[in-house]
Design a protein around this motif. Structure first.
Motif, PDB file in Angstrom:
ATOM      1  N   ALA A   1      15.364  21.041 -10.512  1.00  0.00           N
ATOM      2  CA  ALA A   1      14.918  19.836 -11.208  1.00  0.00           C
ATOM      3  C   ALA A   1      15.788  18.635 -10.863  1.00  0.00           C
ATOM      4  CB  ALA A   1      14.915  20.071 -12.719  1.00  0.00           C
ATOM      5  N   MET A   2      17.110  18.824 -10.866  1.00  0.00           N
ATOM      6  CA  MET A   2      18.000  17.698 -10.599  1.00  0.00           C
ATOM      7  C   MET A   2      17.832  17.199  -9.163  1.00  0.00           C
ATOM      8  SD  MET A   2      20.000  15.569 -11.869  1.00  0.00           S
ATOM      9  CE  MET A   2      20.154  16.389 -13.463  1.00  0.00           C
ATOM     10  N   ALA A   3      17.668  18.122  -8.232  1.00  0.00           N
ATOM     11  CA  ALA A   3      17.464  17.724  -6.825  1.00  0.00           C
ATOM     12  C   ALA A   3      16.195  16.896  -6.685  1.00  0.00           C
ATOM     13  CB  ALA A   3      17.390  18.962  -5.942  1.00  0.00           C
TER      14      ALA A   3
ATOM     15  N   TYR B   1      14.281  19.581  -0.330  1.00  0.00           N
ATOM     16  CA  TYR B   1      14.710  20.829   0.297  1.00  0.00           C
ATOM     17  C   TYR B   1      16.213  20.819   0.559  1.00  0.00           C
ATOM     18  CZ  TYR B   1       9.676  21.128   1.253  1.00  0.00           C
ATOM     19  OH  TYR B   1       8.317  21.159   1.140  1.00  0.00           O
ATOM     20  N   LEU B   2      16.722  19.663   0.987  1.00  0.00           N
ATOM     21  CA  LEU B   2      18.142  19.564   1.325  1.00  0.00           C
ATOM     22  C   LEU B   2      19.015  19.475   0.076  1.00  0.00           C
ATOM     23  CD1 LEU B   2      17.793  17.018   4.274  1.00  0.00           C
ATOM     24  CD2 LEU B   2      18.341  19.453   4.458  1.00  0.00           C
ATOM     25  N   LEU B   3      18.605  18.643  -0.888  1.00  0.00           N
ATOM     26  CA  LEU B   3      19.430  18.447  -2.084  1.00  0.00           C
ATOM     27  C   LEU B   3      19.447  19.675  -2.988  1.00  0.00           C
ATOM     28  CD1 LEU B   3      18.498  14.755  -3.004  1.00  0.00           C
ATOM     29  CD2 LEU B   3      20.577  15.588  -1.890  1.00  0.00           C
ATOM     30  N   SER B   4      18.394  20.484  -2.937  1.00  0.00           N
ATOM     31  CA  SER B   4      18.348  21.696  -3.756  1.00  0.00           C
ATOM     32  C   SER B   4      19.100  22.845  -3.104  1.00  0.00           C
ATOM     33  CB  SER B   4      16.894  22.116  -3.999  1.00  0.00           C
ATOM     34  OG  SER B   4      16.278  22.480  -2.773  1.00  0.00           O
ATOM     35  N   GLY B   5      19.441  22.700  -1.818  1.00  0.00           N
ATOM     36  CA  GLY B   5      20.137  23.758  -1.114  1.00  0.00           C
ATOM     37  C   GLY B   5      19.215  24.835  -0.568  1.00  0.00           C
TER      38      GLY B   5
ATOM     39  N   GLY C   1      11.429  33.630  -2.894  1.00  0.00           N
ATOM     40  CA  GLY C   1      12.755  33.345  -3.431  1.00  0.00           C
ATOM     41  C   GLY C   1      13.014  31.877  -3.706  1.00  0.00           C
ATOM     42  N   VAL C   2      12.069  31.001  -3.371  1.00  0.00           N
ATOM     43  CA  VAL C   2      12.229  29.558  -3.601  1.00  0.00           C
ATOM     44  C   VAL C   2      11.792  29.231  -5.030  1.00  0.00           C
ATOM     45  CG1 VAL C   2      11.546  27.257  -2.800  1.00  0.00           C
ATOM     46  CG2 VAL C   2      11.788  29.128  -1.165  1.00  0.00           C
TER      47      VAL C   2
END
Length: 515
Positions: free
Chosen positions: A46-48, A97-101, A132-133
């Motif tokens: 959510a934060m990402a 995708y990047l900010l959530s890792g 798994g996402v």
């Protein structure tokens, strides 16, 4: 250049910048909605999504605030606006995708690939473990395809006929003329109608999928990607995960509707006589799907049980005939699928759906035109003086429309061949490289060889994936519009250079006078 605004300097006159900014705001709204899904699910992300939305909103707002629409309006500028907006959305779409890792920053190119594949409704993915996402990220991933599908409908049915580009005026019912006083209001009305129809169909499919046994999350996500003919699923096994005939029947209807002309849908609902213009292409579209299903069943008759054979053949005839790209088994397995059947699937990838649909590919309309043109030339070889006008259904095809269609087909196939050669030169085997190029430019998703429906885009050599990204954009935005984007860019650069030279010469003349 316009006058100063708010003391912050001058606003540039650039329609592409302003349209790209508006598109980013639109994407940011989708990020916020996806963040809400992530909060409800509690699985993270959510934060990402919120940070991505904030960044996207800031950039989009700055672009809108710093630019005004260009006073000049022509086809290269219009298509440049659409194409650059698509690129801007794709870059912004990589942020969650990047900010959530989910995808590490060291693989930022993979995040961009996933985003471009989403907005172009291609469906190729680099996720090996989709299950798994987190649900919030998967919801945004499905929403990118829903946004991309709607964008193409507005482009094809609203903009292209008005500008008389690409031969798509054959599907333009009551198309406005290219003059500004008729162009703007008609486009706005078309967009509103299409959003209503598109949203209504998506809601209907989601409800039907819940009734068929899907969870609410899966139903909404698959409604997004089926009506958009995108093909993203929330599970690594795609539609095979559900193993449900009722689910597949609902998706069959959604994919066929998504691959058909939305202009035809609208006029059918409104019971307008204009709907008769699209019947010829609709017959060809449905005929290709039904015919392919029959041929696939016959070719694979000795390789699987009859029931499983019919089910798989119908599924892939619809999935690839509409260029959706959902998977329900491995058609690259020669134990189940004959090589000749795989060739039929490649043909479906190339043709695609109807004009004015969410599907990719060359389009059935152009196949009709090329076929009629070839038949006419054969007849003309025997009767050189015969007058043989071309017709598609009840519509006469002008010679310039036929010429543009032929030019498009040649460019399309030429790009696919060049793309395939480049893919193989960069280390992919022949089957994987060429089928990957065809799948990318057709916005299908799965390919052949090592990149079949049960595999991911990670099977392609990493340094060859940018080729697929470019082909996906060319396929989704169509060849002519993408080329016109670069024409507009070069023309803008030429004008800027001449402007600087003129200013420099004027400055020199002023110095001489003062001297």
């Amino acid at each position: 250049m316009s006058s100063a605004v708010g003391g912050l300097g001058r606003r540039i006159e650039s329609t592409p910048v302003r349209v790209s900014g508006a598109a980013l705001i639109f994407v940011a709204i989708g990020m916020v909605i996806s963040a809400g899904v992530a909060f409800i699910d509690g699985g993270g992300g959510a934060m990402a999504l919120l940070v991505s939305a904030a960044v996207t909103t800031g950039v989009g707002g700055a672009m809108m605030g710093s630019a005004t629409e260009s006073s000049r309006a022509d086809s290269p500028l219009a298509f440049a606006s659409v194409a650059w907006a698509w690129l801007a959305m794709s870059v912004a779409g990589a942020l969650p995708y990047l900010l959530s890792g989910v995808i590490p920053w060291s693989e930022a190119d993979n995040a961009l690939f996933e985003s471009i594949s989403g907005f172009t409704c291609t469906g190729a993915t680099i996720f090996a473990d989709i299950d798994g996402v987190t649900h919030g990220i998967l919801f945004f991933r499905s929403m990118t395809q829903w946004f991309g599908g709607m964008g193409l409908i507005v482009l094809a049915v609203g903009v292209l006929p008005a500008l008389k580009i690409g031969g798509l005026e054959l599907i333009a019912n009551e198309a406005p003329g290219p003059t500004a006083d008729r162009f703007t209001p008609r486009i706005a009305a078309t967009a509103r109608r299409l959003w209503m129809l598109y949203g209504g169909l998506t809601l209907a499919v989601a409800v039907a999928l819940v009734i068929a046994g899907m969870s609410l999350f899966d139903a909404v996500a698959h409604a997004f990607t089926s009506v958009a003919t995108g093909g993203y699923s929330t599970h690594s096994a795609s539609i095979a995960y559900f193993d449900s005939i009722s689910v597949e029947l609902v998706l069959f209807a959604a994919m066929i509707i998504g691959g058909a002309s939305f202009s035809l849908h609208w006029h059918t609902i409104m019971r307008s006589r204009s709907m008769l213009r699209g019947y010829s292409e609709l017959r060809w579209y449905l005929g290709l799907i039904v015919g392919s299903a029959v041929v696939l069943t016959a070719l694979n008759i000795t390789r699987n049980g009859f029931g499983a054979n019919v089910r798989d053949s119908v599924f892939y005839a619809v999935s690839l005939g509409s260029n959706t790209g959902y998977a329900a088994g491995d058609y690259t397995s020669e134990a189940i699928w004959a090589p000749s059947a795989q060739v039929v699937l490649l043909v479906l990838m190339v043709v695609g759906g109807m004009s004015g649909s969410t599907a990719g590919g060359m389009k059935v309309l152009r196949l009709q035109i090329v076929t009629r043109y070839a038949v006419r030339e054969v007849i003309r070889a025997r009767h050189p003086r015969a007058v043989l006008p071309m017709r598609i259904g009840d519509t006469f095809v002008a010679e310039e429309v036929a010429a543009r269609a032929l030019g498009f087909v040649l460019l399309y196939l030429g790009l696919a061949v060049v793309g395939g050669m480049t893919m193989t030169a960069l280390g992919n085997d022949l089957e994987t490289g060429f089928s990957g190029a065809l799948s990318a430019i057709g916005n299908v998703g799965p390919a052949m060889g090592a990149a079949g429906p049960t595999d991911t885009a990670l099977e392609f050599e990493r340094h060859s994936r940018p080729v697929l990204m470019a082909l996906m954009l060319f396929g989704r935005l169509e060849v002519f519009p993408t080329m016109l984007m670069f024409v507009a860019l070069m023309r803008a650069g030429t004008r800027s250079r001449y402007g600087r030279l003129a200013a420099h010469r004027g400055s020199r003349r002023m110095h001489r006078r003062l001297g």
